[in-house]
Write a protein that holds these residues in place. Sequence first.
Motif, mmCIF file in Angstrom:
data_model
loop_
_atom_site.group_PDB
_atom_site.id
_atom_site.type_symbol
_atom_site.label_atom_id
_atom_site.label_comp_id
_atom_site.label_asym_id
_atom_site.label_seq_id
_atom_site.Cartn_x
_atom_site.Cartn_y
_atom_site.Cartn_z
ATOM 1 N N THR A 6 -9.202 -17.203 0.879
ATOM 2 C CA THR A 6 -8.439 -17.509 1.823
ATOM 3 C C THR A 6 -7.170 -16.822 2.052
ATOM 4 O OG1 THR A 6 -7.709 -19.316 0.535
ATOM 5 C CG2 THR A 6 -9.413 -19.841 1.829
ATOM 6 N N GLU A 7 -6.957 -16.134 1.181
ATOM 7 C CA GLU A 7 -5.495 -15.371 1.256
ATOM 8 C C GLU A 7 -5.812 -13.803 1.480
ATOM 9 O OE1 GLU A 7 -2.340 -16.171 -1.764
ATOM 10 O OE2 GLU A 7 -3.592 -17.712 -2.427
ATOM 11 N N LEU A 8 -6.508 -13.149 0.729
ATOM 12 C CA LEU A 8 -6.738 -11.778 0.949
ATOM 13 C C LEU A 8 -7.106 -11.395 2.169
ATOM 14 C CD1 LEU A 8 -6.518 -9.010 -0.584
ATOM 15 C CD2 LEU A 8 -8.828 -9.211 -1.246
ATOM 16 N N PRO A 9 -7.982 -11.781 3.039
ATOM 17 C CA PRO A 9 -8.233 -11.086 4.266
ATOM 18 C C PRO A 9 -7.230 -11.122 5.236
ATOM 19 C CG PRO A 9 -10.167 -12.583 3.349
ATOM 20 C CD PRO A 9 -8.965 -12.849 2.737
ATOM 21 N N TRP A 10 -6.555 -12.220 5.442
ATOM 22 C CA TRP A 10 -5.366 -12.421 6.270
ATOM 23 C C TRP A 10 -3.868 -11.910 5.731
ATOM 24 C CZ3 TRP A 10 -9.343 -15.553 5.596
ATOM 25 C CH2 TRP A 10 -10.592 -15.372 6.608
ATOM 26 N N SER A 11 -3.856 -11.156 4.453
ATOM 27 C CA SER A 11 -2.692 -10.699 4.179
ATOM 28 C C SER A 11 -2.529 -9.199 4.452
ATOM 29 C CB SER A 11 -2.567 -10.814 2.488
ATOM 30 O OG SER A 11 -3.641 -9.808 1.984
ATOM 31 N N ALA A 12 -1.140 -8.571 4.463
ATOM 32 C CA ALA A 12 -0.951 -7.614 5.185
ATOM 33 C C ALA A 12 -1.328 -6.188 4.250
ATOM 34 C CB ALA A 12 0.598 -7.237 5.617
ATOM 35 N N PRO A 13 -2.451 -5.406 4.539
ATOM 36 C CA PRO A 13 -2.455 -4.498 3.880
ATOM 37 C C PRO A 13 -1.581 -3.421 4.243
ATOM 38 C CG PRO A 13 -3.715 -4.095 5.834
ATOM 39 C CD PRO A 13 -3.198 -5.420 5.781
ATOM 40 N N ASN A 14 -1.875 -2.208 3.528
ATOM 41 C CA ASN A 14 -0.995 -1.092 3.877
ATOM 42 C C ASN A 14 -1.068 -0.625 5.594
ATOM 43 O OD1 ASN A 14 -1.747 0.299 0.868
ATOM 44 N ND2 ASN A 14 0.420 -0.092 1.196
ATOM 45 N N THR A 15 -0.038 0.092 5.871
ATOM 46 C CA THR A 15 -0.047 0.719 7.277
ATOM 47 C C THR A 15 -0.677 2.183 7.156
ATOM 48 O OG1 THR A 15 2.131 1.724 7.170
ATOM 49 C CG2 THR A 15 2.012 -0.555 7.682
ATOM 50 N N GLU A 16 -0.979 2.626 8.075
ATOM 51 C CA GLU A 16 -1.507 3.976 8.375
ATOM 52 C C GLU A 16 -0.532 4.888 7.936
ATOM 53 O OE1 GLU A 16 -3.684 7.023 11.523
ATOM 54 O OE2 GLU A 16 -3.848 4.793 11.913
ATOM 55 N N ASP A 17 0.672 4.708 8.283
ATOM 56 C CA ASP A 17 1.666 5.830 7.926
ATOM 57 C C ASP A 17 1.887 5.748 6.645
ATOM 58 O OD1 ASP A 17 2.127 6.575 10.643
ATOM 59 O OD2 ASP A 17 3.790 5.310 10.767
ATOM 60 N N GLU A 18 1.834 4.628 5.694
ATOM 61 C CA GLU A 18 1.994 4.342 4.394
ATOM 62 C C GLU A 18 0.980 5.267 3.792
ATOM 63 O OE1 GLU A 18 4.404 0.063 3.800
ATOM 64 O OE2 GLU A 18 2.109 0.319 3.940
ATOM 65 N N ILE A 19 -0.298 5.002 4.119
ATOM 66 C CA ILE A 19 -1.419 5.847 3.447
ATOM 67 C C ILE A 19 -1.329 7.399 3.690
ATOM 68 C CG2 ILE A 19 -3.978 6.034 3.674
ATOM 69 C CD1 ILE A 19 -2.889 3.689 2.224
ATOM 70 N N ARG A 20 -0.974 7.776 4.787
ATOM 71 C CA ARG A 20 -0.657 9.266 5.330
ATOM 72 C C ARG A 20 0.093 9.680 4.337
ATOM 73 N NH1 ARG A 20 -3.265 11.118 9.463
ATOM 74 N NH2 ARG A 20 -4.180 9.627 10.906
ATOM 75 N N GLY A 21 1.420 8.780 3.903
ATOM 76 C CA GLY A 21 2.518 9.323 3.134
ATOM 77 C C GLY A 21 2.056 9.338 1.669
ATOM 78 N N VAL A 22 0.948 9.115 1.013
ATOM 79 C CA VAL A 22 0.774 8.997 -0.306
ATOM 80 C C VAL A 22 0.338 10.682 -0.427
ATOM 81 C CG1 VAL A 22 -1.090 8.768 -2.028
ATOM 82 C CG2 VAL A 22 -0.214 6.973 -0.336
ATOM 83 N N SER A 23 1.173 11.330 -1.247
ATOM 84 C CA SER A 23 1.173 12.808 -1.590
ATOM 85 C C SER A 23 0.618 13.294 -2.850
ATOM 86 C CB SER A 23 2.685 13.365 -1.571
ATOM 87 O OG SER A 23 3.543 12.699 -2.549
ATOM 88 N N CYS A 24 0.201 12.382 -3.752
ATOM 89 C CA CYS A 24 -0.582 12.828 -4.818
ATOM 90 C C CYS A 24 -2.081 13.174 -4.615
ATOM 91 C CB CYS A 24 -0.691 11.689 -5.911
ATOM 92 S SG CYS A 24 -1.558 10.108 -5.508
ATOM 93 N N PRO A 25 -2.619 14.056 -5.438
ATOM 94 C CA PRO A 25 -4.111 14.394 -5.231
ATOM 95 C C PRO A 25 -4.810 13.301 -5.290
ATOM 96 C CG PRO A 25 -2.954 15.930 -6.840
ATOM 97 C CD PRO A 25 -2.182 14.488 -6.592
ATOM 98 N N VAL A 26 -6.056 13.254 -4.301
ATOM 99 C CA VAL A 26 -6.705 12.235 -4.137
ATOM 100 C C VAL A 26 -8.375 12.876 -4.245
ATOM 101 C CG1 VAL A 26 -7.663 10.481 -2.656
ATOM 102 C CG2 VAL A 26 -5.239 10.920 -2.499
ATOM 103 N N LEU A 27 -8.965 11.989 -5.030
ATOM 104 C CA LEU A 27 -10.476 12.391 -5.111
ATOM 105 C C LEU A 27 -11.331 11.167 -4.717
ATOM 106 C CD1 LEU A 27 -13.139 13.665 -6.200
ATOM 107 C CD2 LEU A 27 -12.576 12.844 -8.559
ATOM 108 N N GLY A 28 -12.332 11.473 -3.731
ATOM 109 C CA GLY A 28 -13.073 10.102 -3.516
ATOM 110 C C GLY A 28 -14.506 10.523 -3.883
#
Length: 269
Positions: free
Chosen positions: A191-213
């Motif tokens: 009941t809480e998680l789906p309607w809580s605020a996730p990150n914004t797209e700008d915040e995700i774009r601002g992550v600067s560490c190396p990322v592996l998917g």
Amino acid sequence: MAHYEANGVRLHVQELGEGSPVVVCIHGLGMDTLASFYFTLAAPLSEAGARVITYDLRGHGRSDKPPTGYRFRDTVDDLLALLDAMDIDEPVHLVGNSYGGCIAFGVAAAQPSRVASITLVESMPAFGENWSAGIAYLFTGEIDGDHEDVEKHRRAVREEILSQSNVPDGARVDHMMKLSGQTLRRTGIATELPWSAPNTEDEIRGVSCPVLGIFGSRSWMVPLAPVLRDVQPHARIEVIEGLGHFILAEATKDVVGLVKEWVFEPSYA
């Protein structure tokens, strides 16, 4: 085994190794616990020299299960507080399975200096309406509603889970869904998680560490890989052929090899 007070809850922690780098493994929601990492990545990484920390998210495993406190930001703050409680001040390598990857990006967005790299195992950053809608869809069967509709939804989710495994076991899926349902119903996750605020797209774009998917080629996550590439152009993406969502369990050797190489020498694509 240990418990640490973090952000108002006691979190159950299992730790292997005493070296460097520090790798923190973050499991997924509902039917998952730290065991998924403890029995896959933890030992090989610690044997290679890393200090590996696994923990149960609030509401899961042997961690506290308060009735509320399950917004996205709560899970991010839990991990940040856990690092403080464990006196870890060096940048850590975050390895997140499914929802665990969302937490990893949330931590990197909130306090970038604390994160050396991110590994997403069948995961994506938490941002946008599609993420919120996807979380809400998964939990529809655990929210009060018309009984017939709820049961229909549960059957659909069950079939989707089975389709993501190379060794589908209906009895095991039924057991795991039962455990997941118990977790969701005794906590405020659904009941809480789906309607809580996730990150914004700008915040995700601002992550600067190396990322592996790391993704399975048959996974429901694969269509989202271009989205990851868009918001993280320098991310490295690896696809394990022939597998679905459960690559951590079904391709452990491949995932271990990729993560072991990565955490000791992360890089930009």
